[in-house]
Design a protein around this motif. Sequence first.
Motif, mmCIF file in Angstrom:
data_model
loop_
_atom_site.group_PDB
_atom_site.id
_atom_site.type_symbol
_atom_site.label_atom_id
_atom_site.label_comp_id
_atom_site.label_asym_id
_atom_site.label_seq_id
_atom_site.Cartn_x
_atom_site.Cartn_y
_atom_site.Cartn_z
ATOM 1 N N ARG B 28 7.777 39.942 71.804
ATOM 2 C CA ARG B 28 8.257 41.257 72.033
ATOM 3 C C ARG B 28 7.104 42.255 71.925
ATOM 4 N NH1 ARG B 28 13.166 42.755 69.598
ATOM 5 N NH2 ARG B 28 14.799 41.344 70.429
ATOM 6 N N ARG B 44 10.690 43.171 65.853
ATOM 7 C CA ARG B 44 11.855 42.667 66.291
ATOM 8 C C ARG B 44 12.650 43.631 66.089
ATOM 9 N NH1 ARG B 44 13.078 37.358 66.251
ATOM 10 N NH2 ARG B 44 15.002 37.882 65.096
ATOM 11 N N SER B 45 12.567 44.833 65.579
ATOM 12 C CA SER B 45 13.397 45.957 65.506
ATOM 13 C C SER B 45 13.790 46.511 67.180
ATOM 14 C CB SER B 45 12.797 47.344 64.968
ATOM 15 O OG SER B 45 12.528 46.912 63.699
ATOM 16 N N PHE B 46 15.096 46.904 67.271
ATOM 17 C CA PHE B 46 15.443 47.269 68.464
ATOM 18 C C PHE B 46 16.714 48.197 68.250
ATOM 19 C CE2 PHE B 46 18.492 47.063 72.211
ATOM 20 C CZ PHE B 46 17.472 47.559 73.222
ATOM 21 N N SER B 283 11.602 50.149 70.148
ATOM 22 C CA SER B 283 11.240 48.703 69.573
ATOM 23 C C SER B 283 9.816 48.659 69.491
ATOM 24 C CB SER B 283 11.694 47.568 70.686
ATOM 25 O OG SER B 283 11.533 46.434 69.974
ATOM 26 N N SER B 292 6.629 50.143 74.994
ATOM 27 C CA SER B 292 7.409 49.128 74.472
ATOM 28 C C SER B 292 7.850 47.907 75.227
ATOM 29 C CB SER B 292 8.706 49.764 73.671
ATOM 30 O OG SER B 292 9.494 48.788 73.245
#
Lengths: 311, 311, 311, 311
Positions: B28, B44-46, B283, B292
Amino acid sequence: MAIMTTSSLTFQPVLERIADEIGRTPGRGRPADYIPALAARDPRSFGMAVAELDGTVYGVGEWREPFSTQSVTKVFTLALDLAREGDALWEHVGREPSGNPFNSLVQLEYEHGIPRNPFINAGALVVTDRLLTRTGDAAGELLTFLRAESGNPELSFDQEVAASETAYGDRNAALAHFMASYGNIDNPVPLLLDQYFRQCSITASCADLALATSFLARHGIRADGTRLLTRSQAKQVNAVMLTCGTYDAAGDFAYRVGLPGKSGVGGGIIAVVPGRCTLCVWSPGLDERGNSVAGVAALDRFTTLTGLSVF
Amino acid sequence: MAIMTTSSLTFQPVLERIADEIGRTPGRGRPADYIPALAARDPRSFGMAVAELDGTVYGVGEWREPFSTQSVTKVFTLALDLAREGDALWEHVGREPSGNPFNSLVQLEYEHGIPRNPFINAGALVVTDRLLTRTGDAAGELLTFLRAESGNPELSFDQEVAASETAYGDRNAALAHFMASYGNIDNPVPLLLDQYFRQCSITASCADLALATSFLARHGIRADGTRLLTRSQAKQVNAVMLTCGTYDAAGDFAYRVGLPGKSGVGGGIIAVVPGRCTLCVWSPGLDERGNSVAGVAALDRFTTLTGLSVF
Amino acid sequence: MAIMTTSSLTFQPVLERIADEIGRTPGRGRPADYIPALAARDPRSFGMAVAELDGTVYGVGEWREPFSTQSVTKVFTLALDLAREGDALWEHVGREPSGNPFNSLVQLEYEHGIPRNPFINAGALVVTDRLLTRTGDAAGELLTFLRAESGNPELSFDQEVAASETAYGDRNAALAHFMASYGNIDNPVPLLLDQYFRQCSITASCADLALATSFLARHGIRADGTRLLTRSQAKQVNAVMLTCGTYDAAGDFAYRVGLPGKSGVGGGIIAVVPGRCTLCVWSPGLDERGNSVAGVAALDRFTTLTGLSVF
Amino acid sequence: MAIMTTSSLTFQPVLERIADEIGRTPGRGRPADYIPALAARDPRSFGMAVAELDGTVYGVGEWREPFSTQSVTKVFTLALDLAREGDALWEHVGREPSGNPFNSLVQLEYEHGIPRNPFINAGALVVTDRLLTRTGDAAGELLTFLRAESGNPELSFDQEVAASETAYGDRNAALAHFMASYGNIDNPVPLLLDQYFRQCSITASCADLALATSFLARHGIRADGTRLLTRSQAKQVNAVMLTCGTYDAAGDFAYRVGLPGKSGVGGGIIAVVPGRCTLCVWSPGLDERGNSVAGVAALDRFTTLTGLSVF
């Protein structure tokens, strides 16, 4: 220090011949116009001095007239810092010709904040920054040195010039912040700029500067006989002057004059004949690359007439 | 504003499919690490949101989680200034892709202090400077606008982020002083930087930003039905987003996504389907060009799955 | 193919209004003067055609007058090679705007022989080289394609133009040898240049080129209903046209016209309204960036009058 | 010519000390690997010769071993052309350091086809082109001169090296075509390249090259007492060597060695102590800037031990 002007001595006739030729040459370039104090000088002014190793000085024209030293002082700041920190300096500034106009940011970015050499503005800012860290007052250190070497205790900063430089200082502020972003500036930018502009503002004459440069012809020995630089360091400073001392015209200056030299936008140029003598010439009219038109011409004639080139 | 999450509506299944695909994709990128607040976010946030022209919003993942908007706000500042001064702005900033990394000084020097476009840092500084002159508080103007368009009165500056930006602000200070040396900055540099960094510090969610961008899909009409930009100006802002909105990757973004878009180093990207809807994806993991990774991938999938590219 | 000129149809009044406005506008730029055949064209010439997806063509002015296509053909060569080798092409040429004048070698060196995009000369040489390797005759392949799509079997190379290009071909020879030094050219340079200059020399009219471009508005479908490009590839070619199609003015063209377009120094410009129609305009007078002055103005008016921009 | 090796003479002990020091130094860089003949040389090879003005030669190590002269010959071609056309040459090539890697096209484009100096490849191509126009055989003229000055009639071209250079000659072909596009090349590019590569292919020893360089220490006087260059021209060639003779390391070379010098990728370096002697050192291992590692170190030691720097 013995100032000699008797025309029977070695360099006097050469200087007078040069002054005569220069005086008959029309077209002198234009004074720097970005600050009022420089713009006001008469482009027809001309002075030239030669200092022998023992302090004997010959002069012609306005050789005792004070002018704004500007970038000429970068040589002395370099020597003062090099004397203190030695080769470690070269991790923060290079010693290659810039190959670009003297204010260029291009190479600075390409080379990650390490200026190409100590004589472009960015490099001089780094050297001042380092001397400031080591002394607490780089400009004061420089002034003390120049007074001692020239034997002239009246040398001083020109507050009006320093103020003008500050007012038009955005370009140098940009350079300093840019290098700071790469971690190559230690002191706060406003403090550094104040020190830098004060150094540029020092006023001195051809006689003063020829004498102050003598340590480079004496392989590192100051006027009082003490050593500032090792023989090797003095050679190195001369080499950097030859390859980088005249903005984007270093190759041309080497080709025509064939001496280590450093110019300033005040119209002054100092030059070194290692082991023999030093010179300072002044005339405010500049060419498009920022070097004194009559100054370069006079040095060209000097080396041609005397054969005193390094080549 | 009606926030709708019922899965039977048009965009919801597409968003969920994209989130599912992204969730199964390893690798990512890395969050921006030049300030602590950005470095601390989980790569890993999305989250992703789509806003229809009537204010209906669809979302998936962390679509209501606030994040640091950073350069995404440059679009709104541009629109706010353009609404005020019109075409005169383009005498001070260009609208061509930069063709170089986003902090480059090279072209700025080559083009005499006129930045290539409003989305590189130099150009955004100019736009902020001009809006500041016209309003007295560019950052406040921006915040008021974003609150109104998103319908979220809690949007605010993140003081910690703004302080961090200031601490690492030498590069932007260099840019501002450099342009000031060409006469292309009106306000004092420290004041300008304070305004600039506060704008970058605004925190908002995907839902907020998708709604705030809607005026560009509505050809210039704000949420309250009043007109901010002429139809022609809205088209122009979209065009500048498409050619200049994603740093040095605008060509690649147009090729893959095919929508006007603007990214920020906080990991957010806004995009416009003119006449149809707006998107915002977030993200924090970035690719080497500052966009991103999951965000570009999600937009790529969206246009492929829906056929909603401008091409 | 049905050529329709009845003024009652949709686009005809718009074209006539544009032609009228252009005809009353003084100042048309100057024709390219590096080869005689281009320099001889009257800068006051003007023609414009619109082709609908079904092959219906509307035209105004000298829309059936053949002119030198020059760089306009780079779009077709790109499509023909992309159809054959797919994404592997993008390892040899980028898809980012150049950010520099159209013959620049700077970025080519910086990026190790990989041209920025297929529409600068260096990139077009790479695409031709690859199509040549795959077909044995890139120029012939191109001509066959253009004849088929335009329905005009009389399209042909202009031997005089090709010979002139060769005579003044040192710059392109330099580009080709330079890329060959990086291993990015497969064929012998003289053979490649011959193919390249022949492509540039093809003569066609606005009607011919509007029809030949239609596959890009039809998402990849040729005139005979067969597929040349996937829907995704057609979108990609349009994206590259929008970000890179008008030399160093792509941002400005997107801003003013808002359509994917490709210009040539012969004064022609093709443009695509995806899913709707294609355009070709021709007027030999160029601006300083190499784009037809009246051509850009006419397309600007077209999108303003019809609202058919992609934004 | 008297070749002397008796160790009692002036320079012999210095050379032996240097050879001893170099022999104990690990790490010698890597031979050029772009053509087989250079790549095959042992990086541990080392030879050094000093020639006094009267033709006396001192040597150490492999000082009589022939090696590929490569760019070292650029000095002689420059002198031969300068002798014929004088200052008019400088309208076609500059004399400023390049400030960029030795093959760079950037500055060449920026400066409209006028290379920065005669020692970068582009500049040497111009000088060869001009000597070719004046003599009909630049390479033959050069070989005749080198044979006469060295007193070695067996000097010759290395056909295998010349053929290899041609096979990998795309970069130089690009340079030549590029300058031709600016009108700064008179002869057909393939003919020019053949002449250029033959010059580079000449094989000679340290003894040969030290003797061949002597005219520059004798202020323009050839071995037979006739004058090739005026005193002023000899000074100028030395100045250009000092500022431009070692690719992108001229500043560093001046700083460390302090002599006019010219290096080649075959590992040879010639240097001049004006009015005193000439040197040639050879060792095939190069640093990342293309200069012989042991060669620069040996010259550095020579000037330090003897004090024979120009500074």
